[in-house]
Scaffold this motif. Sequence first.
Motif, mmCIF file in Angstrom:
data_model
loop_
_atom_site.group_PDB
_atom_site.id
_atom_site.type_symbol
_atom_site.label_atom_id
_atom_site.label_comp_id
_atom_site.label_asym_id
_atom_site.label_seq_id
_atom_site.Cartn_x
_atom_site.Cartn_y
_atom_site.Cartn_z
ATOM 1 N N ILE A 339 35.355 47.118 -5.014
ATOM 2 C CA ILE A 339 34.163 46.523 -4.937
ATOM 3 C C ILE A 339 33.649 46.033 -6.044
ATOM 4 N N ASN A 340 33.864 46.747 -7.224
ATOM 5 C CA ASN A 340 33.321 46.151 -8.356
ATOM 6 C C ASN A 340 34.106 44.719 -8.827
ATOM 7 N N ASP A 341 35.421 44.687 -8.460
ATOM 8 C CA ASP A 341 36.104 43.584 -8.965
ATOM 9 C C ASP A 341 36.405 42.413 -8.188
ATOM 10 N N LEU A 342 35.940 42.632 -6.935
ATOM 11 C CA LEU A 342 36.088 41.546 -5.910
ATOM 12 C C LEU A 342 35.302 40.351 -6.183
ATOM 13 N N ASN A 343 34.250 40.459 -6.686
ATOM 14 C CA ASN A 343 33.501 39.089 -6.828
ATOM 15 C C ASN A 343 33.901 38.107 -7.911
ATOM 16 N N THR A 344 34.914 38.860 -8.849
ATOM 17 C CA THR A 344 35.359 38.031 -10.025
ATOM 18 C C THR A 344 36.693 37.548 -9.760
ATOM 19 N N ALA A 345 37.305 37.879 -8.703
ATOM 20 C CA ALA A 345 38.862 37.805 -8.135
ATOM 21 C C ALA A 345 39.042 36.373 -8.374
ATOM 22 N N ILE A 346 38.154 35.593 -7.707
ATOM 23 C CA ILE A 346 38.372 34.071 -7.347
ATOM 24 C C ILE A 346 38.206 33.266 -8.870
ATOM 25 N N ALA A 347 37.260 33.694 -9.536
ATOM 26 C CA ALA A 347 36.957 33.317 -11.054
ATOM 27 C C ALA A 347 38.325 33.585 -11.821
ATOM 28 N N ASN A 348 38.788 34.674 -11.763
ATOM 29 C CA ASN A 348 40.039 35.099 -12.777
ATOM 30 C C ASN A 348 41.206 34.678 -12.015
ATOM 31 N N GLN A 349 41.330 33.942 -10.992
ATOM 32 C CA GLN A 349 42.628 33.281 -10.171
ATOM 33 C C GLN A 349 43.460 34.482 -9.849
ATOM 34 N N GLU A 350 42.904 35.436 -9.503
ATOM 35 C CA GLU A 350 43.806 36.599 -8.824
ATOM 36 C C GLU A 350 44.288 36.323 -7.385
ATOM 37 N N LEU A 351 43.569 35.497 -6.738
ATOM 38 C CA LEU A 351 43.664 35.251 -5.277
ATOM 39 C C LEU A 351 44.943 34.140 -5.116
ATOM 40 N N TRP A 375 45.702 39.395 -2.855
ATOM 41 C CA TRP A 375 44.946 39.596 -4.143
ATOM 42 C C TRP A 375 45.761 40.491 -5.102
ATOM 43 N N ASN A 376 46.119 39.743 -6.179
ATOM 44 C CA ASN A 376 46.943 40.620 -7.292
ATOM 45 C C ASN A 376 46.025 41.232 -8.350
ATOM 46 N N HIS A 377 45.719 42.277 -8.008
ATOM 47 C CA HIS A 377 44.744 42.910 -9.019
ATOM 48 C C HIS A 377 45.278 43.521 -10.369
ATOM 49 N N PRO A 378 44.622 43.210 -11.204
ATOM 50 C CA PRO A 378 45.295 43.306 -12.680
ATOM 51 C C PRO A 378 45.846 44.818 -12.776
ATOM 52 N N LEU A 401 34.508 34.454 -0.167
ATOM 53 C CA LEU A 401 36.220 34.523 0.023
ATOM 54 C C LEU A 401 36.503 33.395 1.239
ATOM 55 N N SER A 402 35.803 33.431 1.924
ATOM 56 C CA SER A 402 36.014 32.510 3.230
ATOM 57 C C SER A 402 35.778 30.950 3.048
ATOM 58 N N GLN A 403 34.905 30.741 1.966
ATOM 59 C CA GLN A 403 34.738 29.552 1.565
ATOM 60 C C GLN A 403 35.871 28.959 0.666
ATOM 61 N N TRP A 404 36.376 29.989 0.005
ATOM 62 C CA TRP A 404 37.630 29.759 -0.970
ATOM 63 C C TRP A 404 38.981 29.604 -0.145
ATOM 64 N N VAL A 405 39.134 30.278 0.965
ATOM 65 C CA VAL A 405 40.234 30.214 1.981
ATOM 66 C C VAL A 405 40.141 28.833 2.403
ATOM 67 N N LEU A 406 39.026 28.402 3.023
ATOM 68 C CA LEU A 406 39.221 27.021 3.746
ATOM 69 C C LEU A 406 39.194 25.896 2.852
ATOM 70 N N THR A 407 38.883 26.064 1.594
ATOM 71 C CA THR A 407 39.115 25.171 0.686
ATOM 72 C C THR A 407 40.649 24.799 0.080
ATOM 73 N N HIS A 408 40.918 26.014 0.044
ATOM 74 C CA HIS A 408 42.406 26.278 -0.591
ATOM 75 C C HIS A 408 43.434 25.679 0.313
ATOM 76 N N VAL A 409 43.288 26.250 1.655
ATOM 77 C CA VAL A 409 44.244 25.838 2.990
ATOM 78 C C VAL A 409 43.925 24.205 3.043
ATOM 79 N N CYS A 410 42.894 23.760 3.061
ATOM 80 C CA CYS A 410 42.746 22.156 3.195
ATOM 81 C C CYS A 410 43.484 21.320 2.191
ATOM 82 N N GLN A 411 43.373 21.864 0.860
ATOM 83 C CA GLN A 411 43.903 21.384 -0.106
ATOM 84 C C GLN A 411 45.449 21.270 0.058
ATOM 85 N N GLN A 412 46.109 22.509 0.387
ATOM 86 C CA GLN A 412 47.452 22.696 0.535
ATOM 87 C C GLN A 412 48.076 21.772 1.680
#
Length: 594
Positions: A339-351, A375-378, A401-412
């Motif tokens: 819960i604490n680290d989920l919001n920073t997972a995208i910014a830290n490029q852990e997904l 998710w590769n948690h530190p 998270l869903s917005q990140w997934v949609l964007t990432h998949v479309c880029q790929q």
Amino acid sequence: MSFRLHLLITLLALVITTHVVLLSAASYLTSKNTGHPHKQTLIFNSDSSLQNMAILNSSEPANGTGNENSSDVTNTPLATLLTGAHKEILYIFLGSFSALSLLSIWLSKYLAKPILSVYKAAFKIDRGQQIFISKNAYRYKETRTLATTLASLKANIEKQDSVIRHHTRHDKLTNLLNYQSALETLEQDTNKERNQEITAMRLSFNEFSSINSTLGYIRGDEIITELSNRLHQLATVNLHSFRLYNSEFLLIIYGQKVDKDWLDDFFSFLCSPIFLHSSSSIRPSFSSGIARFPMDGRDAHLLLRRTDIALNEAHKNTTQYEFYSESIEKINLRKSIIINDLNTAIANQELWMDYQPKVKTSEGNVNHFEALMRWNHPTLGLIFPDEFIEIAEQTGSIKQLSQWVLTHVCQQLHTWQQSGHLLSVAINLSANDINDQTLPEKISTLMADYELAPWQLSIEITESAALKDIDTAINVLNKISALGISLAIDDFGTGYSSLSQLKLLPVDELKIDKSFILRLNTEMRNLEIVSSTIQLGHTLGLKIIAEGVENFDAANTLAKLGCDFLQGYWIAKPMPAHQVIQWLKKFETIKFKD
């Protein structure tokens, strides 16, 4: 006698004394002026001593003998000058002055005692201290009234304090001790050296919310009151009951072995039917979490927190009670970290996204994939979406998270397309996503930005997600379908949807849950369910996907039954994007047996 009368008598004595002194002085001066025509003056020399006083004539004689007489008079001792009436007047003056001074001192002390006693009492009341009003305060009418008023005020303050203390320690509705009292009791118990075991048991009345919404808050309060009365009946020196919150109670049990037999008897009594005024009745049900001192915690806060952890486990498992254990604590600690680290997972490029291929049975080849978030948690390492997606929905992070997934998949997809590989990818969306009215516009914008054809993207949703708000889901999914994007129901067969509701959704595919596929060739019942589902889907014009294909026999059986797509570890495990093209180059077309 009143204080006012004492004061008047004192003032009268002062006036009389003052008049006596003034009259005596006036009499003396009058007698001297009559017997001696020459004006005389009292002179004091520089040391101001009465012994050097002299009486001087104000007029000077004509001859020279006057100076000699003046010198003699100045050197004359005071005792020879002050004779007769002079001494009497001086003694009266000194005596009156001394008496008046002594009277003033005595009166100040005598009159001040009652006032001082009242003042001290008022000062102590202001400080919240105990007061003692001496008998002196009741000597006069005025101070007696003040003393009585102060005593009454102190009694009222103590009474109000007692009422306030009761309210701060008790629940207003049930009169049970409240959370603060429970905490203080546990703090006292855990700070003592005790040989006996203490059990803290947190109870949650499961139907409270639904009763309030259906029967009303008055009925809800009546039921809570009845449950509290039952807990009152159970109370002994070894069992104390508390009301913590709206529907939660706490029991503190001393020296009693709280085992299955004890709990069965306890819930049998507590959960017996409650009869309402409308001649109807309800049978309450409870979930409870149990923690014990000292084995589960050695301080009050820790013990209460662990009863809450056990209670949450009981809610999750739909059981009547759960005992705290370290394994539950580890799960909750892990959840807290997520819960604490989920919001920073995208910014830290852990997904990142893994892609699992789907085989098209009619051709035996692959050009469809499912995108699976990782998710590769530190500190926790690899975390799968089954674990953190639900937490993301609960904490409100799912849209990000869903917005990140949609964007990432479309880029790929665009990247693969640029390298000459036209592939299709399915994305999993949650209930929160398909209730977002802006989702179709977001997808349309991304497809335009990355130059994707509609068939290259598909959306998978679960039955339960679609049914949470069926009207909104239908509206959003219709807009997505209008873009030419295919929609699939994931984990079909595990939810509670009816065919009538399924008919309303603009779906194109059904994905049979792997629980039916894993035992396809070993359990005839599963084979019948899968066969019926494929036939039903085709009748409705839908394509069928089977996940969890682990061997060729299962794959071949599904191909014979007419399943359109196969997905599972036998074909390939999910892989990172950079491995997909290399895997496709090595992949050999699957040939199924007739």
